[in-house]
Enzyme design. Structure first.
Site, PDB file in Angstrom:
ATOM      1  N   ASP A 211       0.835  -1.200   0.000  1.00 20.93           N
ATOM      2  CA  ASP A 211       0.000   0.000   0.000  1.00 20.93           C
ATOM      3  C   ASP A 211       0.878   1.263   0.000  1.00 20.93           C
ATOM      4  O   ASP A 211       1.856   1.347   0.756  1.00 20.93           O
ATOM      5  CB  ASP A 211      -0.864  -0.043   1.273  1.00 20.93           C
ATOM      6  N   GLU A 280       1.826  -0.548  -4.987  1.00 27.64           N
ATOM      7  CA  GLU A 280       0.799   0.446  -5.313  1.00 27.64           C
ATOM      8  C   GLU A 280       1.507   1.797  -5.251  1.00 27.64           C
ATOM      9  O   GLU A 280       1.690   2.368  -4.183  1.00 27.64           O
ATOM     10  CB  GLU A 280      -0.356   0.416  -4.304  1.00 27.64           C
TER      11      GLU A 280
END
Ligand code: NOJ
Length: 530
Positions: A211, A280
């Site tokens: 993330d 990401e």
């Protein structure tokens, strides 16, 4: 040079299916009850994913969390939230997936913790300047009484990226105020995440989706940002999270972040079985994306340029060419993605309704034919559209911070069966955590299974055909009028982005996104064998 399939790591050509935990399937037997998806619910539906034909499943965060951002606010990285089950449930899920031949990618959230993490609680209970505060980014404010935030950074979810604590200091949070950013220059932070990686690798995780991978390190002096988006308000156009995180400034994509991924590369290499990480990282260019997948860093990075491209053969061609050109020097394979839990579903982005669905299927078929790894988001195999969620049902923290619609509309629970909500999402008739539309009857897995022309059967056919493709590492791309043509090995992918029929290019039709009868209609893609 083309490698033989047995020499290639599994992730290089994998089709990966993203599960949003609370919205996939509920066993009804865990803390969230029948209205909230859970780990046993996922396990029970893994055969659907095997039958769909994907290779791996990425599961969004299921760690202990107060759920202010649906698990992207982690209070304990080494346990499972009681809403979703237990560590034993995670072990069962991993073992069942592996028995079915599916790999499992766990979501890692290293940029920030929850405000309920033991480290942040200790930081709040300790004075300014204490070692407990040094693991986060606490600073004095500006102005005569320190009542102004330390810099002008804005949260991705809207408003200032700083919150003041009672003793007057401020802490940084690039997302919600319940998600304090860690200071990755503090050695304990890196050590903690190495142990988190090892914990899940030892339990059998095949990889990690990382993330906010581009955000961990901030420019050390935390300087003001030169370009700030206008604050959202009733008169300003809605600003999606995508646009906000594209602002390339002192909080994103700093060179030191790559040291983190070099360390993680070594940790993964200690484990057998081609473990992987996928970044990401909303970086601005294919070249900056490629830096995350240098040979000693991560294995993959999401290629968001594909998702952001408008409906145009030229635009798609540019993304494909740019992606291969940027990755070639680092030797990494590409990834492709059209939907995830943060963006408007691609059927809706392409206009919704019949045309949106035709375009979505055509873009998906084009993507699945490209060399590399494709990421699919739960429900796209059913042709789900973005849902217009009523204000009182919205839960996205960005909605509360900005009044913008937010991301709830792509997170509505999957319809499995039956003719009314909850469509078999959980046992009984209990309604899910966010309402499903009444008109999803014909979109359930049950309703589409075995139905010729259904979106589900289209995905199954495309994924089955994908398994027959010989692996290649490069493509030749050209555009003829509105038609994108991609040659990959002995297969040509043709995508007609126009509205008029064009002659079907020569070749044996392998799979199509819609009816093809001697011509290639508009908004349709086809794979042709030579
Ligand atoms: C990206 C995740 O995909 C998103 O859902 C989350 O809100 C932010 N990172 C913050 O963790």
């Amino acid at each position: 040079m083309t490698q033989h399939p047995q020499d290639r790591p599994w992730w290089r050509d994998a089709a990966v299916y993203q599960v949003y935990v609370r919205s996939f399937a509920s066993s009804g037997s865990r803390g969230g009850g029948p209205g909230v998806g859970d780990l046993p619910g996922i396990t029970s539906r893994l055969p659907h994913l095997r039958d769909l034909g994907v290779d791996a499943v990425w599961i969004t965060p299921f760690y202990t969390s107060p759920q202010h951002d649906h698990g992207y606010d982690v209070a304990d990285y080494l346990d499972v939230d009681r809403l979703f089950g237990s560590l034993e449930d995670a072990d069962t899920l991993l073992a069942t997936a592996h028995d079915l031949g599916l790999k499992v990618i766990v979501d890692l959230v290293p940029n920030h913790t929850s405000e309920e993490h033991a480290w942040f609680r200790a930081a709040l209970a300790s004075p300014p300047g204490s070692p407990e505060r040094a693991r986060y980014l606490f600073r004095e404010g500006r102005g005569p009484d320190g009542s102004e935030p330390p810099n002008n950074w804005q949260s991705v979810f809207g408003g200032a990226a700083w919150t003041r604590v009672p003793d007057g200091q401020w802490y940084l949070h690039l997302f919600d105020s319940t998600q304090p950013d860690l200071d990755w220059r503090h050695p304990e932070v890196g050590d903690m995440f190495e142990s988190v990686l090892r914990f899940w690798l030892d339990r059998g995780a095949d990889g990690f989706r990382v993330d906010v991978a581009h955000g961990l390190l901030k420019e050390e002096s935390l300087p003001d940002q030169e370009r700030v988006l206008p604050p959202p308000g009733p008169d300003s156009p809605p600003t999606s999270m995508v646009e906000r995180t594209q602002v390339d400034e002192p909080m994103w994509d700093q060179p030191e972040v790559h040291d983190v991924y070099r360390r993680w590369h070594r940790v993964l290499a200690d484990h057998d079985g081609d473990r992987m990480t996928v970044a990401e990282a909303w970086t601005r260019t294919p070249e900056s994306m490629a830096r995350y997948v240098r040979p000693d860093e991560m294995q993959q990075a999401f290629n968001f340029a594909w998702l952001l491209a408008p409906w145009s053969a030229d635009a798609f061609a540019e993304v494909i060419t740019g992606t291969f050109e940027a990755l070639e020097p680092v030797g990494a394979g590409p990834t492709w993605v059209l939907s995830n839990h943060d963006v408007v579903r691609h059927v809706t982005r392409y206009g919704g309704g019949t045309q949106g669905l035709a375009r979505a299927r055509a873009a998906t078929l084009t993507m699945l034919g490209l060399p590399g790894s494709s990421y699919l988001y739960q429900g796209e195999e059913l042709g789900l559209e973005q849902v217009d969620v009523a204000p009182e049902d919205r839960q996205d923290p960005s909605w509360f911070r900005t009044g913008e619609v937010g991301r709830d509309g792509c997170r509505v629970p999957v319809p499995w069966s039956g003719d009314a909500p909850p469509y078999g999402f959980g046992p009984g008739n209990a309604q899910p955590w966010i309402p499903q539309p009444a008109d999803w009857v014909s979109l359930t897995v049950e309703a589409q299974t075995g139905v010729e022309g259904s979106t589900l059967e289209f995905y199954r056919a495309a994924l089955a055909a994908r398994r027959e493709l010989a692996p290649v590492d490069s493509v030749a791309v050209r555009v003829e009028g509105d038609v994108l043509l991609v040659d990959r090995g002995d297969v040509t992918i043709a995508l007609n982005c126009g509205s008029d029929d064009v002659p079907l290019p020569a070749g044996r039709v392998l799979v199509t996104s819609g009816p093809v009868d001697g011509v290639l209609p508009g908004d349709t893609a086809v794979w042709l064998g030579r």
